[in-house]
Enzyme design. Structure first.
Site, PDB file in Angstrom:
ATOM      1  N   CYS A  80     -41.734 -47.751  89.068  1.00 24.14           N
ATOM      2  CA  CYS A  80     -41.636 -47.070  90.371  1.00 24.14           C
ATOM      3  C   CYS A  80     -41.714 -45.547  90.263  1.00 24.14           C
ATOM      4  O   CYS A  80     -41.809 -44.861  91.278  1.00 24.14           O
ATOM      5  CB  CYS A  80     -40.347 -47.474  91.086  1.00 24.14           C
ATOM      6  SG  CYS A  80     -38.827 -46.836  90.318  1.00 24.14           S
ATOM      7  N   HIS A 136     -47.214 -32.225  75.980  1.00 25.15           N
ATOM      8  CA  HIS A 136     -46.767 -33.613  75.804  1.00 25.15           C
ATOM      9  C   HIS A 136     -45.512 -33.934  76.605  1.00 25.15           C
ATOM     10  O   HIS A 136     -44.881 -34.962  76.370  1.00 25.15           O
ATOM     11  CB  HIS A 136     -46.532 -33.897  74.324  1.00 25.15           C
ATOM     12  CG  HIS A 136     -47.772 -33.771  73.491  1.00 25.15           C
ATOM     13  ND1 HIS A 136     -47.760 -33.473  72.148  1.00 25.15           N
ATOM     14  CD2 HIS A 136     -49.086 -33.889  73.825  1.00 25.15           C
ATOM     15  CE1 HIS A 136     -48.995 -33.419  71.680  1.00 25.15           C
ATOM     16  NE2 HIS A 136     -49.814 -33.655  72.676  1.00 25.15           N
ATOM     17  N   GLY A 173     -47.231 -23.012  63.805  1.00 23.90           N
ATOM     18  CA  GLY A 173     -46.493 -24.211  63.427  1.00 23.90           C
ATOM     19  C   GLY A 173     -47.146 -25.517  63.776  1.00 23.90           C
ATOM     20  O   GLY A 173     -46.455 -26.501  64.038  1.00 23.90           O
TER      21      GLY A 173
END
Length: 293
Positions: free
Chosen positions: A131, A120, A220
């Site tokens: 831009c 991520h 986790g």
């Protein structure tokens, strides 16, 4: 099999020398960063900002950056915990094919892991959505603090993504930055928000690593989000054994050959010590040299 024993995990690790490791927010709770979900997999707080809301609402962006100006400090000051250091040690021992993390805190790299795919992204980089110019987040926050001195020094509980539960309803007077390069771009952390898509190159690289691995270890993560769950599903389809360390229910509980519901740091620490002892006994590694006197 549900087990609370680190020895069972050590046995799993000893049998599989090319691990594909997937980690989630539960990795970083010992580092002071809260996780998203409770032991039943439900949200502990309001769901994070979505990509669509962030991009299409000026009000939402002001709210996000005001809360982040307070909350992101928890991420920037966090240090790797025992679980991060244990996985880095496993990599140095040549037993991790690839580590894929859903976290954006960069703690795996700070602990010494090198074979890391940040699924991520990393929260310490900010990108102009017009831009493509990037800046380090600490510089953006410093500029925002200069523009909004009345918002600095506030205290609030923080979330796993650097959000903060500020007791404010009106963020209209919070000033946003403009991109110095193009003048009108929207600044967004260079991470995958909810509702956004993980870049295909990262997904492909992770699947290729999973194909090379001989087993999968989840640490986790509840795997409630598809971006992580798909790897567990692919591992199951490929017949690869899977182990999990997670406090509470996950989306893939039916797929695991071993699940340990205990602290990730303590469990990995103990399993690693046991594994190192086994490897020394079997002559797979050499003992550390004696200290010179």
């Amino acid at each position: 099999m549900f087990d609370s024993s680190a020895s069972s995990l050590a046995t799993f690790l000893s049998r599989h020398s090319r691990l594909f490791v997937l980690t989630g927010a539960g990795m970083s709770t010992d580092s002071g960063i809260p996780d998203y979900r409770d032991e039943q997999g439900a949200w502990k707080r309001s769901p994070p900002m979505t990509h669509q809301t962030f991009m299409h609402s000026d009000t939402a962006r002001r709210r996000y950056w005001a809360r982040s100006l307070v909350g992101f400090q928890a991420l920037s000051e966090a240090r790797p915990g025992r679980a991060h250091r244990a996985l880095a040690a496993l990599e140095r021992a040549g037993r991790i094919e690839q580590l894929v993390t859903q976290n954006v805190d960069g703690l795996h790299q700070r602990a010494g892991s090198r074979r890391v795919i940040d699924l991520h992204g990393q929260a310490d980089v900010v990108r102009c959505m017009h831009c493509g110019a990037t800046q380090m987040r600490h510089a953006v926050h410093a500029a925002l603090a200069r523009l909004n001195p009345q918002w600095t020094g506030l205290e609030a509980s923080v979330g796993p993504d650097g959000d903060a539960d500020l007791a404010h309803d009106d963020f209209g007077d919070f000033s946003l930055l403009s991109c110095a390069r193009c003048g009108d771009g929207i600044f967004k952390p260079d991470v995958v928000f909810f509702g956004d898509s993980v870049p295909r190159s990262r997904v492909d690289a992770a699947f290729a690593a999973l194909e090379r691995a001989d087993a999968m270890l989840v640490v986790g993560s509840s795997l409630m989000v598809y971006s992580g769950y798909r790897f567990a599903r692919r591992a199951a389809e490929s017949g690869k054994p899977m182990a999990c360390i997670n406090m509470g229910r996950t989306r893939a509980d039916a797929l695991f050959s071993l699940k340990v519901e205990a602290s990730a740091g303590e469990t990995l620490d103990a399993a690693l010590r046991s594994l190192e002892g086994t490897m020394l006994t079997e002559g797979l590694v050499s003992p550390a040299p004696a200290a010179r006197t």
